[in-house]
Design a protein around this motif. Structure first.
Motif, PDB file in Angstrom:
ATOM      1  N   PHE A 241       0.828  -1.216   0.000  1.00  0.00           N
ATOM      2  CA  PHE A 241       0.000   0.000   0.000  1.00  0.00           C
ATOM      3  C   PHE A 241       0.861   1.264   0.000  1.00  0.00           C
ATOM      4  O   PHE A 241       0.377   2.348   0.301  1.00  0.00           O
ATOM      5  CB  PHE A 241      -0.917   0.010   1.226  1.00  0.00           C
ATOM      6  CG  PHE A 241      -1.749  -1.234   1.367  1.00  0.00           C
ATOM      7  CD1 PHE A 241      -2.558  -1.678   0.335  1.00  0.00           C
ATOM      8  CD2 PHE A 241      -1.708  -1.982   2.542  1.00  0.00           C
ATOM      9  CE1 PHE A 241      -3.319  -2.825   0.459  1.00  0.00           C
ATOM     10  CE2 PHE A 241      -2.464  -3.139   2.676  1.00  0.00           C
ATOM     11  CZ  PHE A 241      -3.265  -3.568   1.629  1.00  0.00           C
ATOM     12  N   ARG A 321      -2.924   4.188   6.365  1.00  0.00           N
ATOM     13  CA  ARG A 321      -2.137   3.194   5.638  1.00  0.00           C
ATOM     14  C   ARG A 321      -1.683   2.079   6.582  1.00  0.00           C
ATOM     15  O   ARG A 321      -1.708   0.895   6.234  1.00  0.00           O
ATOM     16  CB  ARG A 321      -0.938   3.870   4.975  1.00  0.00           C
ATOM     17  CG  ARG A 321      -0.103   2.931   4.100  1.00  0.00           C
ATOM     18  CD  ARG A 321       1.025   3.670   3.418  1.00  0.00           C
ATOM     19  NE  ARG A 321       0.512   4.631   2.453  1.00  0.00           N
ATOM     20  CZ  ARG A 321       0.850   5.919   2.429  1.00  0.00           C
ATOM     21  NH1 ARG A 321       1.699   6.402   3.312  1.00  0.00           N
ATOM     22  NH2 ARG A 321       0.347   6.722   1.525  1.00  0.00           N
ATOM     23  N   ARG A 324      -4.311  -0.542   7.239  1.00  0.00           N
ATOM     24  CA  ARG A 324      -4.434  -1.522   6.157  1.00  0.00           C
ATOM     25  C   ARG A 324      -3.379  -2.619   6.305  1.00  0.00           C
ATOM     26  O   ARG A 324      -3.661  -3.804   6.106  1.00  0.00           O
ATOM     27  CB  ARG A 324      -4.304  -0.819   4.807  1.00  0.00           C
ATOM     28  CG  ARG A 324      -5.402   0.214   4.531  1.00  0.00           C
ATOM     29  CD  ARG A 324      -5.197   0.895   3.189  1.00  0.00           C
ATOM     30  NE  ARG A 324      -5.517  -0.009   2.081  1.00  0.00           N
ATOM     31  CZ  ARG A 324      -5.302   0.291   0.798  1.00  0.00           C
ATOM     32  NH1 ARG A 324      -4.745   1.470   0.490  1.00  0.00           N
ATOM     33  NH2 ARG A 324      -5.619  -0.563  -0.154  1.00  0.00           N
ATOM     34  N   GLU A 327      -4.271  -4.966   9.232  1.00  0.00           N
ATOM     35  CA  GLU A 327      -5.260  -5.984   8.858  1.00  0.00           C
ATOM     36  C   GLU A 327      -4.600  -7.161   8.149  1.00  0.00           C
ATOM     37  O   GLU A 327      -4.957  -8.317   8.380  1.00  0.00           O
ATOM     38  CB  GLU A 327      -6.333  -5.353   7.964  1.00  0.00           C
ATOM     39  CG  GLU A 327      -7.255  -4.395   8.713  1.00  0.00           C
ATOM     40  CD  GLU A 327      -8.236  -3.713   7.777  1.00  0.00           C
ATOM     41  OE1 GLU A 327      -8.285  -4.085   6.576  1.00  0.00           O
ATOM     42  OE2 GLU A 327      -8.955  -2.801   8.241  1.00  0.00           O
TER      43      GLU A 327
END
Length: 370
Positions: A241, A321, A324, A327
């Motif tokens: 990302f 960010r 993400r 996760e």
């Protein structure tokens, strides 16, 4: 068959505590470290009997007795108390901001006089849009100009008018004559340096230096039943990302044939023109009397992938960010993530100890304190 019960990636304070707790429970542990030495940013190197903090000053402090006693297993602390001096164009001021600071700034003697001077200089602002407006509304022009502005702009690489107020949510103003930088009950430096502490933590573990885990991840993972990873979270997932942003530091170390260079362990340089933010004179951490000394100049610098990350840029974009990446991390079955890089958080050493013990207990069922 796995050769080890646990693989720990990184030999800094977090990783070393995880490794120690695992060994104490009888687990076999392999620690791999990308650098050519253990200890992460806590690493100290001995020069002329002086323990040089190679990655900046590390002063252990806590008000939690259990954390202090935990680290005391591995060392004896001295009674060093951090009392840095701020140098603004040759004018010297004590830190943190206390009555000695205010007397040097304005000649005031009593707390009431200091409060009145601050109130006189404050620039009222109900909803500060940036750090400059925020600090001016708290402490006024003199403290801002001489003790905050230049240092902060060097540290973050941006004008204070472009920095968010959240960088300095509050500024402690002490209306007493006390130069003790921290309020913690327990403070000190390990006698003999931090490297000796980390060596004791890692006793009984196999340690492989100059080993890049991410370059040989599959083979290293196969060696252990479980993995604790303390590196950067974004690099683990190959920057899927985009990179999480940091500020970095560069250090220039110099051995000098003088007994005492600056008379204090930490001197900050608060003007904008001096390129470094501070000079560390390491012998003063342990009250050294050596005929020589070692100093380190600390330069803030822009961070890019491949440079050592120090301070996470915890703005909204980077936090989003990170979530993400977090996760993704939760979906890993064998690997657990922790430490300042794995959690994208600025940790003091006491925070690192507390986090490592709590996470070990949560991950592996230990008691959290040994």
């Amino acid at each position: 068959m796995s050769s080890y019960d646990l693989l720990v990636v990184g030999s800094g304070l977090f990783g070393a505590i995880i490794a120690h707790e695992a060994r104490a429970e009888g687990k076999t542990v392999l620690v791999v470290e990308k650098r050519d030495h253990i200890g992460g940013n806590c690493y100290t190197e001995e020069v002329d009997g002086i323990h040089v903090h190679k990655y900046g000053a590390h002063i252990f402090r806590t008000s939690d007795k259990s954390i202090w006693e935990y680290v005391e297993q591995f060392c004896e602390f001295n009674n060093f108390v951090n009392s840095p001096v701020a140098n603004y164009k040759g004018e010297l001021y004590n830190m943190p901001f206390n009555m000695n600071t205010f007397h040097a700034l304005w000649g005031v003697v009593t707390p009431d006089e200091a409060r009145a001077k601050i109130e006189e200089q404050r620039v009222a602002c109900e909803n500060p849009r940036n750090l400059e407006e925020h600090v001016l509304s708290l402490v006024g022009r003199d403290v801002y100009e001489k003790l905050v502005k230049g240092y902060t702009e060097k540290q973050w690489g941006k004008p204070c008018t472009e920095l968010p107020p959240s960088i300095m949510r509050r500024i402690p103003l002490r209306m007493i004559y006390d130069n003790n930088y921290f309020n913690d009950r327990y403070q000190g430096i390990p006698i003999g340096g931090y490297t000796a502490v980390l060596e004791k933590m890692l006793e009984g573990c196999e340690v492989r230096l100059s080993t890049d885990y991410l370059a040989d991840k599959e083979a290293l993972d196969a060696l252990a039943s479980q993995v604790v990873y303390t590196g950067t979270l974004d690099s683990y997932f190959d920057y899927r990302f985009g990179p999480l942003e940091y500020r970095s530091l560069r250090f220039e170390h110099e051995r000098l044939d003088v007994e005492n260079y600056q008379g204090v362990a930490v001197m900050n340089f608060n003007d904008r023109e001096t390129p470094y933010t501070r000079i560390i004179e390491h012998k003063h951490f342990e009250f050294g009397t050596q005929p020589t000394t070692v100093i380190s100049r600390e330069y803030p610098q822009e961070w890019t992938v491949g440079i050592e990350p120090f301070y996470p840029m915890e703005d909204a974009e980077n936090r989003a960010r990170f979530e993400r990446y977090r996760e993704l991390a939760e979906g890993e079955e064998k690997v657990r993530f922790g430490g300042r890089l794995g959690e994208y958080r600025y940790y003091d050493m006491q925070d690192t100890v507390k986090s490592a013990l709590a996470k070990y207990a949560a991950w592996f069922g230990g008691n959290g304190v040994r």
